[in-house]
Design an enzyme around this catalytic site. Structure first.
Site, PDB file in Angstrom:
ATOM      1  N   LYS A 275       0.886  -1.269   0.123  1.00  0.00           N
ATOM      2  CA  LYS A 275       0.092   0.216   0.657  1.00  0.00           C
ATOM      3  C   LYS A 275       0.658   0.939  -0.081  1.00  0.00           C
ATOM      4  O   LYS A 275       1.992   1.386   0.379  1.00  0.00           O
ATOM      5  CB  LYS A 275      -1.444   0.164   1.206  1.00  0.00           C
TER       6      LYS A 275
ATOM      7  N   GLU B 243     -20.479  -5.215   8.706  1.00  0.00           N
ATOM      8  CA  GLU B 243     -20.686  -4.322   9.184  1.00  0.00           C
ATOM      9  C   GLU B 243     -22.572  -5.062   9.846  1.00  0.00           C
ATOM     10  O   GLU B 243     -23.304  -5.119  10.742  1.00  0.00           O
ATOM     11  CB  GLU B 243     -22.176  -3.280   7.663  1.00  0.00           C
TER      12      GLU B 243
ATOM     13  N   ARG C 299     -26.069  -1.698   5.327  1.00  0.00           N
ATOM     14  CA  ARG C 299     -25.699  -2.951   5.112  1.00  0.00           C
ATOM     15  C   ARG C 299     -27.208  -3.303   5.642  1.00  0.00           C
ATOM     16  O   ARG C 299     -27.069  -5.065   5.980  1.00  0.00           O
ATOM     17  CB  ARG C 299     -24.653  -2.903   5.472  1.00  0.00           C
TER      18      ARG C 299
END
Ligand SMILES: Cc1ncc(C[n+]2csc(CCOP(=O)(O)OP(=O)(O)O)c2C)c(N)n1
Length: 649
Positions: free
Chosen positions: A292, A379, A407
């Protein structure tokens, strides 16, 4: 040659086809130029940086191996797709990234034919790609039937149940599908959960390691054979490490596993992508290892900070200092308050879904790690897990962004509200979030929560009221939702909640903040982030000789019904203002309440300000609010119009 404003090789390419024609050394130059363009653009506009920098070689490889006129690439979340945008026709307008009227920060079908699936929320790529693969296989067109479908998903996104639902079906369906797992060992922060341990580059089964240590210690105490046995155990353990590979997981799901491959080695990437493309009649998972922030030292060093950020200095990576006079953000106030409450109340547990820093729960993680849980990008699980905690007497605070809590709708209904469990939903980024745009605005929470029995909903108008409602939450023996927006909170002196708990706000009562309850020219009923702009509007109208009252109902559910009926008796012009969808929102609930009680009569004019029945695109928060009249000027203009309208009822 093109007449692109972008210099260098990147500017001279005809895209996207030109990428595949480049030599490896030209591709290395292209990667460097892409990194420069992405860093300078994000430095100027803000955005998601580290993830995009990590997949530059992968993006070039995808464009080199696949024919984008036929093949379909689906990016998961899409925050890493900046190089993709640049190389698929958006190079010359990339400077408009995330600006009003400019490029969206995420792949978007309306923006480009190469963006095969709109994203922003995580973990949809495998399901969408599998749908496309099935449609391809049913197509009468031979070129379409020969095409490839490729989902690119991060190791963070892979932690979601939805990704596993897709894998589960894909493995069983036996369709030609390529899933590229972009494994950088990071979600926004470090990735969590058993899957991340499984994928870990230093994978070593922890139980095997412990077993070796303990058995070795015992064997060494046996005279004569102990040492030989210990050496044997050591060797056996080493072979275990090679037997248990990440591939096992995916092969068990009937994927063909390839990898891991160095995601910054262009040649290797292309070779393995070709290999993946050659496999027929089975889904393939290509495991790619990336870093990253690759190629930009500040982002490599601080990948979480450079995940998503505002403007910064490209040369140093430093963000402009935050002016000391700026009030704290809603998120900061929430994090500080929750931590202070947790200090006094051992029942409090903070739960978040891969958003510890975004939701301010990083503080409680540091202070009370045993009462902080990051469940990954899950979630739904976060909510039901919290319901489980609540059944045993704990007081979970689930901190989610409003948009991602969508969600967990059924979990909120079925697991929390139906069982009337004391779970506090803390919905950050409720309202317009700005540059992240339509996928991220917290537009719908009032609508998706308002109709659920047992839940109470509060949208505090400032930091003081946020601290008040949070202080009430641990003793609230039922579901409670608290919504607050992105950005700084007005009037927010931080209270030391370990010493002073603010007085609870009375049930069924709102606050009349200006004007006279007995009547005036107009009544503004504003909630949450809209209360202070409403007060500014009322003041401006006052100067024009108008007498305008502002009422904050405090409770959006249940509404302070009696007070509202009384106000409706005294005011014939009523404007409601909220930063949420008009459909199913607070204004709609008030209008229903008044109508159901015959309180709206012929002399009334009732209008609502809020988010329209349309997805709001990206721009700064201020631009978007102003465009929808959700600022002081817009509210004042709406009141003037209200006063000009002859009563209609
Ligand atoms: C449903 C949902 N929850 C939370 C987020 C916020 N979010 C955006 S990117 C991200 C991390 C993704 O990690 P990964 O897939 O590994 O991609 P990386 O950034 O590491 O490349 C998270 C949690 C989201 N986009 N969608």
């Amino acid at each position: 040659m093109t007449d692109s404003p972008v210099p260098g090789l990147l500017g001279s390419l005809s895209l996207p086809a030109g990428v595949a024609t480049l030599s490896l050394s030209d591709k290395a130059q292209l990667a460097a130029e892409l990194r420069r363009l992405i860093v300078t653009t994000v430095a100027a506009n803000g955005g998601h940086l580290a993830s995009s920098l990590g997949v530059i070689e992968l993006t070039i490889a995808l464009l080199s191996v696949f024919n984008l006129e036929e093949d379909k690439v689906i990016w998961d979340v899409g925050h890493q797709a900046y190089a993709w945008k640049i190389l698929t026709g958006r190079r010359d307008v990339f400077s408009t990234l995330r600006q009003r009227g400019g490029l969206s920060g995420f792949p978007n079908r309306a923006e480009s034919p190469y963006d095969q699936f709109g994203v922003g929320h995580s973990s949809t790529s495998i399901s969408a790609a599998l749908g496309m693969a099935m449609a391809r296989d049913l197509s009468p067109d031979p070129a379409e039937r020969a095409s490839h479908v490729i989902a690119v998903i991060g190791d963070g996104a892979m932690t979601s149940g939805m990704a596993f639902e897709g894998l589960n079906q894909a493995g069983a369906m036996g369709r030609r599908l390529i899933v590229v797992l972009n494994d950088n060992e990071m979600s926004i922060s470090h990735n969590v959960g058993a899957l991340s341990l499984f994928l870990s580059r230093n994978m070593e089964l922890r139980w095997a390691r412990r077993f070796r240590r303990e058995v070795k210690a015992i064997l060494k105490t046996i005279p004569g054979i102990g040492d030989d046995m210990a050496t044997y155990i050591h060797r056996a353990h080493r072979s275990l490490k090679t037997v248990f590979t990440p591939g096992m997981l995916f092969e068990a799901l009937r994927f063909n596993y390839i990898g891991p491959v160095d995601g910054h080695d262009e040649e290797e990437l292309e070779r393995h992508l070709r290999m993946a493309a050659s496999i027929d009649e089975q889904a393939v998972l290509l495991h790619v290892l990336t870093r990253k922030g690759k190629g930009y030292p500040p982002a490599e060093e601080h990948p979480s900070r450079f995940h998503g950020l505002g403007k910064f200095d490209a040369a140093t990576g430093e963000a402009p200092p935050r002016p000391a006079s700026l009030p704290p953000t809603w998120t900061d106030i929430f994090g500080t308050a929750l931590c202070a409450l947790a200090e006094k109340d051992p029942r409090i547990v903070a739960v978040t879904a891969a958003m510890a820093s975004g939701t301010g729960t990083g503080l409680i993680r540091k202070r009370f790690p045993e009462r902080f849980v990051d469940v990954g990008i899950c979630e739904q699980h976060a909510v039901t897990f919290s319901a489980g905690l609540a059944t045993r007497g704990l007081r979970p605070f689930v901190a989610l962004y409003s948009t991602f809590a969508q969600r967990a709708y059924d979990q909120i209904v079925h697991d929390v509200c139906l069982q009337n469990l004391p779970v506090t939903l803390c919905l950050d980024r409720a309202g317009l979030v700005g540059e992240d745009g339509a996928t991220h605005h917290g537009a719908f929470d009032l609508a998706y929560l308002g109709h659920i029995p047992n839940i109470s909903i509060v949208a505090p108008r400032d930091g003081t009221e946020l601290q008040r409602v949070l202080s009430m939450a641990p003793d609230w023996n039922a579901p409670l939702a608290v919504r607050y927006p992105r950005g700084t909170a007005p009037e927010s002196p931080l209270v030391d909640l370990t010493k002073n708990r603010p007085a609870p706000h009375p049930k069924d009562k709102g606050d009349l903040l200006c004007g006279d309850a007995h009547g005036g020219d107009a009544l503004i009923i504003a909630v949450g982030s809209m209360v202070y702009p409403a007060l500014v509007a009322a003041e401006a109208l006052q100067k024009e000789g108008l007498n305008v009252a502002v009422f904050d109902p405090w409770w959006i559910k249940p509404l302070p019904g009696e007070q509202l009926l009384e106000l409706a008796r005294n005011f014939s012009r009523i404007l409601t203002v909220e930063e949420g969808s008009l459909a199913g929102g607070m204004g709609a609930a008030i209008e229903e309440w008044l109508a159901d009680n015959d309180a709206l009569r012929g002399q009334h004019t009732f209008r609502r300000l809020g988010l329209p029945d349309a997805f709001v695109a990206h721009g700064t928060q201020a631009e978007l609010r102003a465009g929808l009249r959700l600022d002081a000027a817009g509210i004042a203009a709406s009141v003037r119009e209200l006063l000009a309208v002859a009563p209609t009822r």
